[in-house]
Design an enzyme around this catalytic site. Structure first.
Site, PDB file in Angstrom:
ATOM      1  N   LEU A  25     -23.709  20.058 -34.477  1.00  0.00           N
ATOM      2  CA  LEU A  25     -23.203  21.434 -34.547  1.00  0.00           C
ATOM      3  C   LEU A  25     -23.874  22.241 -35.653  1.00  0.00           C
ATOM      4  CD1 LEU A  25     -19.449  20.546 -34.002  1.00  0.00           C
ATOM      5  CD2 LEU A  25     -20.815  22.009 -32.493  1.00  0.00           C
ATOM      6  N   ASP A  65     -26.725  15.929 -50.362  1.00  0.00           N
ATOM      7  CA  ASP A  65     -25.733  14.939 -49.953  1.00  0.00           C
ATOM      8  C   ASP A  65     -24.411  15.397 -50.562  1.00  0.00           C
ATOM      9  OD1 ASP A  65     -23.965  12.763 -49.805  1.00  0.00           O
ATOM     10  OD2 ASP A  65     -25.569  11.291 -49.983  1.00  0.00           O
ATOM     11  N   TYR A 172      -9.357  10.757 -40.302  1.00  0.00           N
ATOM     12  CA  TYR A 172     -10.060  12.003 -39.957  1.00  0.00           C
ATOM     13  C   TYR A 172      -9.123  13.213 -39.880  1.00  0.00           C
ATOM     14  CZ  TYR A 172     -13.178  15.135 -37.313  1.00  0.00           C
ATOM     15  OH  TYR A 172     -13.926  16.202 -36.892  1.00  0.00           O
ATOM     16  N   LYS A 176      -9.088  16.578 -42.369  1.00  0.00           N
ATOM     17  CA  LYS A 176      -9.277  17.961 -41.905  1.00  0.00           C
ATOM     18  C   LYS A 176      -8.037  18.823 -42.204  1.00  0.00           C
ATOM     19  CE  LYS A 176     -13.493  17.567 -40.261  1.00  0.00           C
ATOM     20  NZ  LYS A 176     -14.635  18.328 -40.791  1.00  0.00           N
TER      21      LYS A 176
HETATM   22  P1  NAP Z   1     -22.922  14.957 -36.241  1.00  0.00           P
HETATM   23  O1  NAP Z   1     -23.838  15.302 -35.117  1.00  0.00           O
HETATM   24  O2  NAP Z   1     -22.649  13.526 -36.564  1.00  0.00           O
HETATM   25  O3  NAP Z   1     -23.466  15.720 -37.542  1.00  0.00           O
HETATM   26  C1  NAP Z   1     -22.889  15.518 -38.794  1.00  0.00           C
HETATM   27  C2  NAP Z   1     -23.827  16.037 -39.835  1.00  0.00           C
HETATM   28  O4  NAP Z   1     -23.220  15.827 -41.129  1.00  0.00           O
HETATM   29  C3  NAP Z   1     -25.175  15.305 -39.853  1.00  0.00           C
HETATM   30  O5  NAP Z   1     -26.193  16.213 -40.176  1.00  0.00           O
HETATM   31  C4  NAP Z   1     -24.983  14.309 -40.983  1.00  0.00           C
HETATM   32  O6  NAP Z   1     -26.194  13.899 -41.587  1.00  0.00           O
HETATM   33  C5  NAP Z   1     -24.171  15.166 -41.926  1.00  0.00           C
HETATM   34  N1  NAP Z   1     -23.554  14.395 -43.002  1.00  0.00           N
HETATM   35  C6  NAP Z   1     -22.722  13.332 -42.928  1.00  0.00           C
HETATM   36  N2  NAP Z   1     -22.424  12.898 -44.169  1.00  0.00           N
HETATM   37  C7  NAP Z   1     -23.096  13.695 -45.029  1.00  0.00           C
HETATM   38  C8  NAP Z   1     -23.214  13.762 -46.433  1.00  0.00           C
HETATM   39  N3  NAP Z   1     -22.589  12.869 -47.229  1.00  0.00           N
HETATM   40  N4  NAP Z   1     -23.970  14.735 -46.989  1.00  0.00           N
HETATM   41  C9  NAP Z   1     -24.614  15.622 -46.204  1.00  0.00           C
HETATM   42  N5  NAP Z   1     -24.572  15.597 -44.879  1.00  0.00           N
HETATM   43  C10 NAP Z   1     -23.820  14.648 -44.302  1.00  0.00           C
HETATM   44  O7  NAP Z   1     -21.473  15.596 -36.019  1.00  0.00           O
HETATM   45  P2  NAP Z   1     -20.974  17.058 -35.574  1.00  0.00           P
HETATM   46  O8  NAP Z   1     -20.051  16.850 -34.440  1.00  0.00           O
HETATM   47  O9  NAP Z   1     -22.108  18.004 -35.443  1.00  0.00           O
HETATM   48  O10 NAP Z   1     -20.067  17.428 -36.832  1.00  0.00           O
HETATM   49  C11 NAP Z   1     -20.209  18.615 -37.590  1.00  0.00           C
HETATM   50  C12 NAP Z   1     -18.847  19.031 -38.089  1.00  0.00           C
HETATM   51  O11 NAP Z   1     -18.015  19.401 -36.977  1.00  0.00           O
HETATM   52  C13 NAP Z   1     -18.077  17.919 -38.823  1.00  0.00           C
HETATM   53  O12 NAP Z   1     -17.421  18.468 -39.954  1.00  0.00           O
HETATM   54  C14 NAP Z   1     -17.049  17.468 -37.800  1.00  0.00           C
HETATM   55  O13 NAP Z   1     -15.914  16.889 -38.385  1.00  0.00           O
HETATM   56  C15 NAP Z   1     -16.753  18.780 -37.103  1.00  0.00           C
HETATM   57  N6  NAP Z   1     -16.129  18.674 -35.780  1.00  0.00           N
HETATM   58  C16 NAP Z   1     -16.792  18.066 -34.777  1.00  0.00           C
HETATM   59  C17 NAP Z   1     -16.179  17.988 -33.531  1.00  0.00           C
HETATM   60  C18 NAP Z   1     -16.861  17.332 -32.360  1.00  0.00           C
HETATM   61  O14 NAP Z   1     -16.196  17.136 -31.319  1.00  0.00           O
HETATM   62  N7  NAP Z   1     -18.141  16.986 -32.457  1.00  0.00           N
HETATM   63  C19 NAP Z   1     -14.907  18.534 -33.320  1.00  0.00           C
HETATM   64  C20 NAP Z   1     -14.254  19.157 -34.385  1.00  0.00           C
HETATM   65  C21 NAP Z   1     -14.880  19.225 -35.613  1.00  0.00           C
HETATM   66  P3  NAP Z   1     -26.988  12.543 -41.151  1.00  0.00           P
HETATM   67  O15 NAP Z   1     -27.842  12.927 -39.962  1.00  0.00           O
HETATM   68  O16 NAP Z   1     -27.780  12.217 -42.367  1.00  0.00           O
HETATM   69  O17 NAP Z   1     -25.947  11.513 -40.809  1.00  0.00           O
END
Ligand code: NAP
Length: 247
Positions: A25, A65, A172, A176
């Site tokens: 995202l 990070d 989780y 949130k």
């Molecule tokens: P994702 O594809 O797993 O991406 C997560 C991102 O966060 C990656 O770039 C990851 O980096 C980074 N990250 C993790 N730990 C980190 C750290 N310590 N420092 C810096 N970066 C870090 O997941 P996503 O679904 O896009 O999630 C983005 C946000 O949306 C999150 O906050 C998640 O909780 C929220 N969200 C997602 C959903 C869903 O259904 N996907 C729904 C509601 C909310 P690396 O590549 O290095 O791991």
């Protein structure tokens, strides 16, 4: 909710940092905000992954990070030297899962899992916001978007018969829910800023083993919209693409 006209970036554009923007995202949000004319900084904990993502989008990148105080401070110093920041998107997040991509429920959750999840989702959000506050306070139109989740809604997870009620995880949603409270308290403290929490919806990304039902284009919609809030837009709220959500 019209677009902001912040002019902090070195190129006279709105300068925007998105944490965890090397994929998922955050990456899609970066793509859309670059297209909208923002100077976007891809925050990535891995410098090389950030460089590759930024190259694909015509964005900038900064190693960051959210669990590492030194890296967050260095990123803030670099962006300050570059001209400052108007928009902060606290997007980096984790949802630890078990074998077979199973959500870790109440029987298995441990203090260590809680700590790990909170370290990124909660303390990371505060660490980054605290480091960038001095920059945001110098912006003419400061905006913070905290990427929360529908699972943060106490109303929703207590409404039987809904997918959010059925979700068994502990760490989780608790993290949130804390992000939502942080959003409210920061918004009250800084009324000159637009500070909101958003729920992207269940989106296919690595976070959930790509089981989400939405595309990243759909999921990023509310993040992109709230990142472009004008100074008369809402603050201290919790939104998905369809509008305000119940806390
Ligand atoms: P994702 O594809 O797993 O991406 C997560 C991102 O966060 C990656 O770039 C990851 O980096 C980074 N990250 C993790 N730990 C980190 C750290 N310590 N420092 C810096 N970066 C870090 O997941 P996503 O679904 O896009 O999630 C983005 C946000 O949306 C999150 O906050 C998640 O909780 C929220 N969200 C997602 C959903 C869903 O259904 N996907 C729904 C509601 C909310 P690396 O590549 O290095 O791991």
């Amino acid at each position: 909710m019209t677009a902001t006209t912040g002019t902090t970036g070195t190129t006279g554009t709105t300068a925007t940092l998105i944490t965890g923007a090397n994929k998922g995202l955050g990456f899609e949000t970066a793509r859309r905000l670059v297209a909208a004319g923002h100077t976007v900084y891809i925050g990535s904990r891995d410098a090389e992954r950030g460089r590759r993502a930024a190259e694909r989008l015509g964005a900038r990148t900064v190693q960051l990070d959210v669990t590492d105080e030194a890296s967050v401070r260095a990123a803030a110093a670099a962006i300050e030297a570059d001209g400052g920041l108007d928009v902060l998107v606290n997007n980096a997040g984790i949802e630890e899962r078990g074998g077979g991509n199973a959500v870790i429920g109440a029987a298995e959750v441990t203090a260590d899992l809680m700590r790990k999840t909170f370290e990124t989702n909660v303390f990371g959000t505060v660490r980054v916001t605290h480091a960038f506050l001095p920059l945001l306070r110098r912006s003419a139109a400061p905006v913070v978007v905290n990427v929360s989740s529908g699972l943060a809604s106490l109303s929703e997870v207590t409404t039987p018969g809904t997918p959010r009620y059925a979700y068994p995880g502990v760490a989780y949603p608790a993290s949130k829910a804390a992000v939502n409270m942080i959003t409210i308290q920061y918004a009250k403290a800084f009324p000159e800023m637009r500070i909101n929490a958003v729920e992207p919806g269940f989106t296919s990304t690595d976070l959930n083993g790509n089981t989400g039902t939405q595309t990243v284009e759909q999921g990023a919609e509310i993040i992109v919209r709230m990142a472009q809030l004008a100074p008369d837009g809402p603050t201290g709220g919790y939104f998905d693409a369809a509008g305000p959500l119940p806390w």
